[in-house]
Every structure is written in C-alpha cells, then in structure tokens.
Design a protein around this motif. Structure first.
Motif, PDB file in Angstrom:
ATOM      1  N   UNK A 118       0.871  -1.179   0.000  1.00 29.48           N
ATOM      2  CA  UNK A 118       0.000   0.000   0.000  1.00 29.48           C
ATOM      3  C   UNK A 118       0.902   1.222   0.000  1.00 29.48           C
ATOM      4  N   UNK A 119       0.907   1.946  -1.125  1.00 28.78           N
ATOM      5  CA  UNK A 119       1.857   3.047  -1.235  1.00 28.78           C
ATOM      6  C   UNK A 119       1.375   4.111  -2.207  1.00 28.78           C
ATOM      7  N   UNK A 120       1.964   5.272  -2.077  1.00 28.59           N
ATOM      8  CA  UNK A 120       1.726   6.361  -3.014  1.00 28.59           C
ATOM      9  C   UNK A 120       2.910   6.390  -3.977  1.00 28.59           C
ATOM     10  N   UNK A 121       2.689   5.959  -5.219  1.00 26.80           N
ATOM     11  CA  UNK A 121       3.776   5.929  -6.190  1.00 26.80           C
ATOM     12  C   UNK A 121       3.822   7.205  -7.023  1.00 26.80           C
ATOM     13  N   UNK A 122       2.675   7.849  -7.184  1.00 31.27           N
ATOM     14  CA  UNK A 122       2.590   9.139  -7.890  1.00 31.27           C
ATOM     15  C   UNK A 122       1.657  10.025  -7.087  1.00 31.27           C
ATOM     16  N   UNK A 123       2.057  11.237  -6.841  1.00 28.09           N
ATOM     17  CA  UNK A 123       1.263  12.140  -6.008  1.00 28.09           C
ATOM     18  C   UNK A 123      -0.140  12.358  -6.583  1.00 28.09           C
ATOM     19  N   UNK A 124      -0.281  12.421  -7.901  1.00 28.51           N
ATOM     20  CA  UNK A 124      -1.595  12.659  -8.508  1.00 28.51           C
ATOM     21  C   UNK A 124      -2.513  11.441  -8.439  1.00 28.51           C
ATOM     22  N   UNK A 125      -1.935  10.244  -8.330  1.00 28.56           N
ATOM     23  CA  UNK A 125      -2.744   9.025  -8.256  1.00 28.56           C
ATOM     24  C   UNK A 125      -3.097   8.648  -6.829  1.00 28.56           C
ATOM     25  N   UNK A 126      -2.421   9.215  -5.856  1.00 25.95           N
ATOM     26  CA  UNK A 126      -2.711   8.944  -4.457  1.00 25.95           C
ATOM     27  C   UNK A 126      -2.215   7.589  -3.986  1.00 25.95           C
ATOM     28  N   UNK A 127      -2.650   7.215  -2.803  1.00 21.58           N
ATOM     29  CA  UNK A 127      -2.280   5.930  -2.210  1.00 21.58           C
ATOM     30  C   UNK A 127      -3.039   4.846  -2.960  1.00 21.58           C
ATOM     31  N   UNK A 128      -2.351   3.759  -3.278  1.00 22.31           N
ATOM     32  CA  UNK A 128      -2.956   2.641  -4.014  1.00 22.31           C
ATOM     33  C   UNK A 128      -2.632   1.327  -3.324  1.00 22.31           C
ATOM     34  N   UNK A 129      -3.579   0.402  -3.427  1.00 18.43           N
ATOM     35  CA  UNK A 129      -3.346  -0.979  -2.999  1.00 18.43           C
ATOM     36  C   UNK A 129      -3.920  -1.872  -4.087  1.00 18.43           C
ATOM     37  N   UNK A 130      -3.073  -2.675  -4.688  1.00 21.61           N
ATOM     38  CA  UNK A 130      -3.451  -3.541  -5.810  1.00 21.61           C
ATOM     39  C   UNK A 130      -4.084  -2.731  -6.950  1.00 21.61           C
ATOM     40  N   UNK A 131      -3.662  -1.497  -7.110  1.00 24.00           N
ATOM     41  CA  UNK A 131      -4.152  -0.649  -8.181  1.00 24.00           C
ATOM     42  C   UNK A 131      -5.398   0.137  -7.833  1.00 24.00           C
ATOM     43  N   UNK A 132      -5.959  -0.084  -6.660  1.00 24.51           N
ATOM     44  CA  UNK A 132      -7.192   0.590  -6.241  1.00 24.51           C
ATOM     45  C   UNK A 132      -6.839   1.736  -5.292  1.00 24.51           C
ATOM     46  N   UNK A 133      -7.443   2.880  -5.514  1.00 21.56           N
ATOM     47  CA  UNK A 133      -7.177   4.054  -4.685  1.00 21.56           C
ATOM     48  C   UNK A 133      -7.610   3.812  -3.245  1.00 21.56           C
ATOM     49  N   UNK A 134      -6.802   4.300  -2.308  1.00 18.61           N
ATOM     50  CA  UNK A 134      -7.084   4.196  -0.877  1.00 18.61           C
ATOM     51  C   UNK A 134      -7.328   5.602  -0.347  1.00 18.61           C
ATOM     52  N   UNK A 135      -8.473   5.790   0.277  1.00 16.92           N
ATOM     53  CA  UNK A 135      -8.827   7.071   0.876  1.00 16.92           C
ATOM     54  C   UNK A 135      -8.852   6.887   2.387  1.00 16.92           C
ATOM     55  N   UNK A 136      -8.192   7.794   3.096  1.00 17.92           N
ATOM     56  CA  UNK A 136      -8.032   7.658   4.549  1.00 17.92           C
ATOM     57  C   UNK A 136      -8.555   8.902   5.248  1.00 17.92           C
ATOM     58  N   UNK A 137      -9.361   8.689   6.287  1.00 16.46           N
ATOM     59  CA  UNK A 137      -9.833   9.791   7.125  1.00 16.46           C
ATOM     60  C   UNK A 137     -10.235   9.233   8.488  1.00 16.46           C
ATOM     61  N   UNK A 138     -10.070  10.035   9.482  1.00 15.93           N
ATOM     62  CA  UNK A 138     -10.404   9.601  10.840  1.00 15.93           C
ATOM     63  C   UNK A 138     -11.863   9.158  10.949  1.00 15.93           C
ATOM     64  N   UNK A 139     -12.760   9.826  10.247  1.00 14.53           N
ATOM     65  CA  UNK A 139     -14.189   9.557  10.380  1.00 14.53           C
ATOM     66  C   UNK A 139     -14.694   8.406   9.503  1.00 14.53           C
ATOM     67  N   UNK A 140     -13.854   7.866   8.620  1.00 11.57           N
ATOM     68  CA  UNK A 140     -14.309   6.807   7.707  1.00 11.57           C
ATOM     69  C   UNK A 140     -14.547   5.496   8.432  1.00 11.57           C
ATOM     70  N   UNK A 141     -15.538   4.764   7.929  1.00  9.85           N
ATOM     71  CA  UNK A 141     -15.700   3.356   8.271  1.00  9.85           C
ATOM     72  C   UNK A 141     -14.944   2.579   7.212  1.00  9.85           C
ATOM     73  N   UNK A 142     -14.319   1.478   7.598  1.00 13.09           N
ATOM     74  CA  UNK A 142     -13.567   0.666   6.645  1.00 13.09           C
ATOM     75  C   UNK A 142     -14.526  -0.016   5.683  1.00 13.09           C
ATOM     76  N   UNK A 143     -14.282   0.168   4.360  1.00  9.80           N
ATOM     77  CA  UNK A 143     -15.083  -0.524   3.354  1.00  9.80           C
ATOM     78  C   UNK A 143     -14.433  -0.427   1.997  1.00  9.80           C
ATOM     79  N   UNK A 144     -14.859  -1.325   1.122  1.00 12.28           N
ATOM     80  CA  UNK A 144     -14.425  -1.315  -0.271  1.00 12.28           C
ATOM     81  C   UNK A 144     -15.645  -0.973  -1.114  1.00 12.28           C
ATOM     82  N   UNK A 145     -15.516   0.070  -1.919  1.00 11.56           N
ATOM     83  CA  UNK A 145     -16.606   0.507  -2.783  1.00 11.56           C
ATOM     84  C   UNK A 145     -16.318   0.083  -4.217  1.00 11.56           C
TER      85      UNK A 145
END
Length: 93
Positions: free
Chosen positions: A47-74
C-alpha cells in the motif's frame, strides 16, 4: 479490517463484475479509518503512493483515509469520482 479482508472484498467485487459484465462493479475505492490505515500500511503491504496525482494505491485501487471513515471497499459506481483514475486490479502479491 486487515489486508486479508481487503483482498477478499476486492476479489469478490472483481468476480461479480466479471460474472455480470459490468465495469461499474469493479473495485473502485478502499475507504479506511486512520487507525486501520496505520495498522495495515507497512512497507511489506504494498500500500503506497507511487505518484502524487494518483494517491495511495493498494493492488491498483485508490485508498482514501480519514479519521471519520468506516472501513469498506466501494465499487466504481459507488466510488464515483473519488476513486478516479481507475486502474486494473493487480494480482495479490
């Protein structure tokens, strides 16, 4: 949620999309609480950010992080613009 849970949900979404022939059902966004992200995001996780414009990715899927989020895959339809740009799902390593 741990990486195995995330992998399972990503694979379920991909399988459902393939069965129904609907790209909107492909994995579109992984939403994690800050606590979960800190727990699962290690150097070995992939799970890493390889390009700043693409954001954090895991297996090619964007990862969005926030204190208020519930964990889920959309899926892509649910994620909308928040998951863009969409990339192909990468194999689990």
């Amino acid at each position: 949620m741990n990486l195995d849970d995330i992998d399972q949900l990503l694979d379920i979404n991909a399988k459902e999309a393939a069965e129904k022939g609907d790209e909107g059902l492909l994995p579109g966004l992984i939403q994690l609480s800050a606590d979960t992200y800190c727990r699962v995001s290690t150097l070995a996780s992939g799970m890493a950010c390889t390009k700043i414009l693409d954001g954090i990715r895991y297996r090619g899927v964007k990862v969005s992080v926030a204190r208020a989020f519930e964990d889920k895959v959309l899926n892509r339809s649910e994620a909308g613009e928040r998951g863009e740009p969409f990339f192909d799902l990468e194999a689990k390593t």
